[in-house]
Design an enzyme around this catalytic site. Sequence first.
Site, PDB file in Angstrom:
ATOM      1  N   LYS A  50       0.811  -1.191   0.000  1.00 12.83           N
ATOM      2  CA  LYS A  50       0.000   0.000   0.000  1.00 12.83           C
ATOM      3  C   LYS A  50       0.861   1.266   0.000  1.00 12.83           C
ATOM      4  CE  LYS A  50      -3.112  -2.282   3.245  1.00 12.83           C
ATOM      5  NZ  LYS A  50      -3.515  -2.294   4.669  1.00 12.83           N
ATOM      6  N   ASP A 107       7.335   3.234  -1.886  1.00 12.68           N
ATOM      7  CA  ASP A 107       7.518   4.316  -0.916  1.00 12.68           C
ATOM      8  C   ASP A 107       8.917   4.279  -0.320  1.00 12.68           C
ATOM      9  OD1 ASP A 107       6.917   1.900   0.325  1.00 12.68           O
ATOM     10  OD2 ASP A 107       5.875   2.809   2.003  1.00 12.68           O
ATOM     11  N   ASP A 110      14.269  -0.501   1.661  1.00 10.38           N
ATOM     12  CA  ASP A 110      14.845  -0.772   2.981  1.00 10.38           C
ATOM     13  C   ASP A 110      15.917  -1.844   2.798  1.00 10.38           C
ATOM     14  OD1 ASP A 110      15.273  -1.269   5.677  1.00 10.38           O
ATOM     15  OD2 ASP A 110      13.175  -1.272   6.216  1.00 10.38           O
ATOM     16  N   LYS A 138      16.439   4.011   2.420  1.00  7.68           N
ATOM     17  CA  LYS A 138      17.186   3.781   3.673  1.00  7.68           C
ATOM     18  C   LYS A 138      18.435   2.999   3.303  1.00  7.68           C
ATOM     19  CE  LYS A 138      14.032   3.560   7.604  1.00  7.68           C
ATOM     20  NZ  LYS A 138      13.329   2.669   8.536  1.00  7.68           N
ATOM     21  N   PHE A 159      12.626   5.463  12.342  1.00  7.17           N
ATOM     22  CA  PHE A 159      11.264   4.973  12.099  1.00  7.17           C
ATOM     23  C   PHE A 159      10.443   6.066  11.429  1.00  7.17           C
ATOM     24  CE2 PHE A 159       8.646   1.313  13.781  1.00  7.17           C
ATOM     25  CZ  PHE A 159       7.700   1.444  12.774  1.00  7.17           C
ATOM     26  N   VAL A 160      10.469   6.076  10.098  1.00  6.36           N
ATOM     27  CA  VAL A 160       9.773   7.131   9.361  1.00  6.36           C
ATOM     28  C   VAL A 160       8.350   6.715   9.008  1.00  6.36           C
ATOM     29  CG1 VAL A 160      11.773   8.342   8.428  1.00  6.36           C
ATOM     30  CG2 VAL A 160      10.907   6.350   7.229  1.00  6.36           C
ATOM     31  N   ASP A 166       3.667   3.573   6.971  1.00  6.33           N
ATOM     32  CA  ASP A 166       2.862   3.307   8.165  1.00  6.33           C
ATOM     33  C   ASP A 166       3.658   2.784   9.363  1.00  6.33           C
ATOM     34  OD1 ASP A 166       3.358   0.655   7.005  1.00  6.33           O
ATOM     35  OD2 ASP A 166       1.870  -0.059   8.436  1.00  6.33           O
ATOM     36  N   ARG A 172      -0.304   6.649   7.678  1.00  8.40           N
ATOM     37  CA  ARG A 172      -0.092   6.754   6.220  1.00  8.40           C
ATOM     38  C   ARG A 172      -0.619   8.082   5.691  1.00  8.40           C
ATOM     39  NH1 ARG A 172       1.284   1.565   4.148  1.00  8.40           N
ATOM     40  NH2 ARG A 172       0.237  -0.170   5.180  1.00  8.40           N
TER      41      ARG A 172
HETATM   42  C1  PRP Z   1       7.238  -1.833   2.926  1.00  6.75           C
HETATM   43  C2  PRP Z   1       7.514  -0.921   1.748  1.00  6.75           C
HETATM   44  C3  PRP Z   1       8.248  -1.795   0.801  1.00  6.75           C
HETATM   45  C4  PRP Z   1       9.027  -2.711   1.719  1.00  6.75           C
HETATM   46  C5  PRP Z   1      10.431  -2.227   1.831  1.00  6.75           C
HETATM   47  O1  PRP Z   1       6.115  -2.582   2.641  1.00  6.75           O
HETATM   48  O2  PRP Z   1       6.329  -0.418   1.189  1.00  6.75           O
HETATM   49  O3  PRP Z   1       7.375  -2.562   0.000  1.00  6.75           O
HETATM   50  O4  PRP Z   1       8.398  -2.665   3.006  1.00  6.75           O
HETATM   51  O5  PRP Z   1      11.182  -3.094   2.594  1.00  6.75           O
HETATM   52  P1  PRP Z   1      12.323  -4.012   1.987  1.00  6.75           P
HETATM   53  O6  PRP Z   1      13.187  -3.150   1.130  1.00  6.75           O
HETATM   54  O7  PRP Z   1      13.049  -4.472   3.251  1.00  6.75           O
HETATM   55  O8  PRP Z   1      11.694  -5.142   1.263  1.00  6.75           O
HETATM   56  P2  PRP Z   1       5.213  -3.319   3.722  1.00  6.75           P
HETATM   57  O9  PRP Z   1       5.465  -4.797   3.616  1.00  6.75           O
HETATM   58  O10 PRP Z   1       5.406  -2.689   5.077  1.00  6.75           O
HETATM   59  O11 PRP Z   1       3.759  -3.066   3.169  1.00  6.75           O
HETATM   60  P3  PRP Z   1       2.974  -1.696   2.892  1.00  6.75           P
HETATM   61  O12 PRP Z   1       3.509  -1.118   1.613  1.00  6.75           O
HETATM   62  O13 PRP Z   1       1.569  -2.142   2.763  1.00  6.75           O
HETATM   63  O14 PRP Z   1       3.214  -0.772   4.070  1.00  6.75           O
END
Ligand code: PRP
Length: 188
Positions: A50, A107, A110, A138, A159-160, A166, A172
Site C-alpha cells: 500500500k 515508498d 529498505d 534507507k 522509524f519514518v 505506516d 499513512r
Molecule cells: C514496505 C515498503 C516496501 C518494503 C520495503 O512494505 O512499502 O514494500 O516494506 O522493505 P524491503 O526493502 O526491506 O523489502 P510493507 O510490507 O510494510 O507493506 P505496505 O507497503 O503495505 O506498508
Amino acid sequence: MGYINMVDMRKDMECILFSEEDIQNIVNRVAAEIDRDYEGKKLLVVGVLKGSFIFMADLVRQMKNKCELEFMAVSSYGAGTTSSGQLAVKKDISTDLTGYDVLLIEDILDSGFTVSKVKEMLQQRNANSVKVCVFLDKKERRTVDIEGDYVGAVVPDAFVVGYGLDYAQLYRNLPYVGVLKKEIYEGK
Ligand code: PRP
C-alpha cells in the site's frame, strides 16, 4: 497505541523529516527526471501497495508524458530481508508487458528485498525495460544488491512514517514525513 491516538498524530512525531513543501520539491524533481527519460516511450507505472499510493498519485500528476497505471500487492516472508526469502503476490497486474517500459514505484527501499523480487518477476515478462522509482531510500539498511533508478531522498535508519508509510497501518495519511517517537512503537 489505539485509535484515540489518531486525534493528533503530530504529537506522536519526534520530528518532521520532510514537510509538505519539501515533498512537493522532491516529487517535481523526480517527475521531471522521468519525463526526460521516458519521452516517446510506452510507459507503464506500477505501484506496489500500500505504501506507494500517495507518492505515486502525486508523481504521475506532475508528469507531462502519457502513461498507464497498474498496482500490485505483495508480502514478504521467510525473514524477508535476504535474497533467499520469499515474496507472495497478493494482487498481480493484468497488463501484458510486451512493448512496455515499466517503472516500479515504492515508498521505501529498505533491505531491498521487495523491490528486487518484484523487479525480477516483471523482467521475466517480456517488458522493454523495468526501472525502479522510490520516494525514500534507507541506504544503510540494504542487504540485497539493488538501487533505485530514481530516488526521492536518502534517509537515515529511523522509524519514518507518513506520506504512505505506516506504523501498524497508521500514519499513512500524514501529509508530511515524520520520525515516530520511540515510546509509540515501544508501547510505553
Ligand atoms: C514496505 C515498503 C516496501 C518494503 C520495503 O512494505 O512499502 O514494500 O516494506 O522493505 P524491503 O526493502 O526491506 O523489502 P510493507 O510490507 O510494510 O507493506 P505496505 O507497503 O503495505 O506498508
